[in-house]
Design a protein around this motif. Structure first.
Motif, mmCIF file in Angstrom:
data_model
loop_
_atom_site.group_PDB
_atom_site.id
_atom_site.type_symbol
_atom_site.label_atom_id
_atom_site.label_comp_id
_atom_site.label_asym_id
_atom_site.label_seq_id
_atom_site.Cartn_x
_atom_site.Cartn_y
_atom_site.Cartn_z
ATOM 1 N N MET A 50 0.852 -1.181 0.000
ATOM 2 C CA MET A 50 0.000 0.000 0.000
ATOM 3 C C MET A 50 0.891 1.235 0.000
ATOM 4 O O MET A 50 1.843 1.337 0.788
ATOM 5 C CB MET A 50 -0.895 0.027 1.240
ATOM 6 N N LYS A 51 0.601 2.164 -0.907
ATOM 7 C CA LYS A 51 1.329 3.426 -0.943
ATOM 8 C C LYS A 51 0.325 4.573 -0.914
ATOM 9 O O LYS A 51 -0.726 4.498 -1.558
ATOM 10 C CB LYS A 51 2.201 3.517 -2.202
ATOM 11 N N GLU A 52 0.668 5.598 -0.187
ATOM 12 C CA GLU A 52 -0.185 6.780 -0.103
ATOM 13 C C GLU A 52 0.631 8.004 -0.498
ATOM 14 O O GLU A 52 1.711 8.239 0.040
ATOM 15 C CB GLU A 52 -0.719 6.961 1.317
ATOM 16 N N TYR A 53 0.110 8.736 -1.482
ATOM 17 C CA TYR A 53 0.781 9.945 -1.960
ATOM 18 C C TYR A 53 -0.007 11.177 -1.577
ATOM 19 O O TYR A 53 -1.238 11.211 -1.704
ATOM 20 C CB TYR A 53 0.909 9.908 -3.488
ATOM 21 N N ASP A 54 0.718 12.197 -1.122
ATOM 22 C CA ASP A 54 0.158 13.539 -0.965
ATOM 23 C C ASP A 54 0.739 14.364 -2.096
ATOM 24 O O ASP A 54 1.915 14.743 -2.057
ATOM 25 C CB ASP A 54 0.544 14.145 0.389
ATOM 26 N N GLY A 55 -0.088 14.640 -3.101
ATOM 27 C CA GLY A 55 0.473 15.214 -4.312
ATOM 28 C C GLY A 55 1.410 14.198 -4.929
ATOM 29 O O GLY A 55 1.114 13.006 -4.981
ATOM 30 N N LYS A 56 2.580 14.617 -5.380
ATOM 31 C CA LYS A 56 3.520 13.681 -6.000
ATOM 32 C C LYS A 56 4.483 13.055 -4.997
ATOM 33 O O LYS A 56 5.359 12.274 -5.372
ATOM 34 C CB LYS A 56 4.317 14.389 -7.098
ATOM 35 N N PHE A 57 4.322 13.384 -3.714
ATOM 36 C CA PHE A 57 5.249 12.898 -2.692
ATOM 37 C C PHE A 57 4.682 11.656 -1.998
ATOM 38 O O PHE A 57 3.515 11.626 -1.595
ATOM 39 C CB PHE A 57 5.528 13.994 -1.662
#
Length: 385
Positions: A50-57
């Motif tokens: 699982m990956k979570e991005y805030d914008g491109k970060f």
């Protein structure tokens, strides 16, 4: 396109494919992006991610559940992990993009619960006999039809699958072709105006259906005719080495036994592959003609990568793209046999002018297959559906 919140759920292999390309596209276009990837049971690392991005970060990444389970139990585990990770990501997204029926079924359920608004069913692979077990195949196709009926848009990787969806009654407005693209911006092409071809490359998992046996049988005679010839293998035998229920021996020892001129690079990340490919000259995509070969329904990404890196392709008439390659003279279409393969490779090695012409045709062909332009178009069409 810009997205307030979107979640991508897919099964993946050890090699990069369309789902990773979609993730890369969405990173810079989403205020909030969740990614849930489940490696297939034959992958070296079986943990769901699982990956979570805030914008491109990248804000956080979690890997769990890499148990060695039978394939059927693995799929059940993956569905449960999708639900678990979805809730960990916050439990609500505007758009749910699911690749394959199992992942999309979860999205349909979440939509009925009011936790997502728009469901895209992304078919990266499809075939009439997806599983050897009749009952498992029946379940697969029932889930597939359920997703077609309940999704808001269906993405299909090849024209053949678009035709299947049309025969299932899906309106053309929701039946969208999404060909495999290429990260053109990542490719640096060397000047080969004075180069004579000498380097073959075989990319991908080493399996009987990928024509590895043909390459092994053809190489010695080619090496004798063209002493400068080298063969570069990027990929490895899957750790379980099973195909169509039959166990086969790892290919690495047989390739090493071919002697000087054969270089085994092992599996590489996709960005490294794109950096390596332009250094070679002729590429191999030797799909075995078989009713059970998934490639006849697919749009193989390695073929697009080959072409975008300026490598004429020696290909068998299995995936649909072989028709374009023949028509545009971006490679050579051969029967699945040693002699036609050796003849095709030899014809390019012996005629650098012909090879350079095909190289130019390959590069020109791929200019319209940028992932960003493809996905801009299909997302726009999806939301108009």
């Amino acid at each position: 396109m810009r997205f307030e919140s979107i979640v991508l759920v897919s099964h993946v292999t050890d090699l990069s494919g369309p789902s990773e390309a979609v993730e890369n596209y969405l990173k810079s276009r989403s205020k909030r992006l969740g990614v849930i990837f489940h490696p297939f049971h034959y992958c070296a690392d079986r943990r769901s991610r699982m990956k979570e991005y805030d914008g491109k970060f990248l804000h956080r990444e979690v890997k769990q559940g890499g148990w060695a389970l039978p394939p059927l139990l693995t799929y059940v585990k993956d569905a449960l992990f999708t639900l678990f990770y979805f809730l960990r990501l916050g439990g609500r997204f505007d758009v749910y993009l699911g690749a394959d029926p199992l992942n999309t079924v979860v999205g349909v359920i979440l939509k009925k619960l009011g936790l997502t608004r728009f469901v895209i069913f992304y078919t990266i692979d499809w075939m009439p006999e997806r599983f050897s077990s009749k009952w498992l195949n029946a379940v697969y196709h029932w889930l597939d039809r359920f997703c077609v009926r309940n999704c808001d848009a269906a993405w299909n990787i090849s024209p053949r699958i678009v035709d299947v969806r049309r025969s299932q009654g899906l309106p053309d407005s929701r039946n969208i072709l999404v060909p495999v693209g290429v990260d053109l911006e990542k490719i640096e092409l060397p000047d080969k105006s004075a180069t004579e071809p000498a380097a073959l490359v075989l990319l991908g998992a080493l399996a009987p259906s990928k024509g590895v046996d043909l390459v092994i049988d053809a190489f010695p005679s080619l090496k004798e005719r063209f002493p400068q010839l080298t063969l570069h293998v990027i990929g490895k035998t899957p750790h379980d080495a099973v195909e169509d229920g039959v166990v086969y021996q790892p290919y690495e020892p047989r390739l090493k036994a071919l002697g000087e001129g054969v270089v085994l690079h092992g599996a590489k990340p996709h960005d490294e592959v794109l950096a390596m490919l332009p250094g070679y000259d002729i590429s191999l995509a030797l799909y075995k003609p078989s009713p059970n070969n998934l490639s006849q329904w697919a749009d193989p990404s390695r073929v697009k990568d080959y072409l975008a890196c300026g490598l004429p392709v020696i290909i068998t008439p299995v995936p649909e793209i072989h028709k374009d390659i023949a028509e545009l003279e971006a490679g050579v279409v051969v029967d699945y046999a040693v002699e036609p393969l050796a003849e095709a490779i030899g014809s390019l090695l012996a005629d650098p002018q012909k090879w350079r012409r095909m190289r130019g045709n390959a590069l020109a062909y791929m200019q319209s297959y940028s992932w960003s332009s493809i996905l801009d178009g299909v997302f726009e069409k999806s939301f108009k559906a």
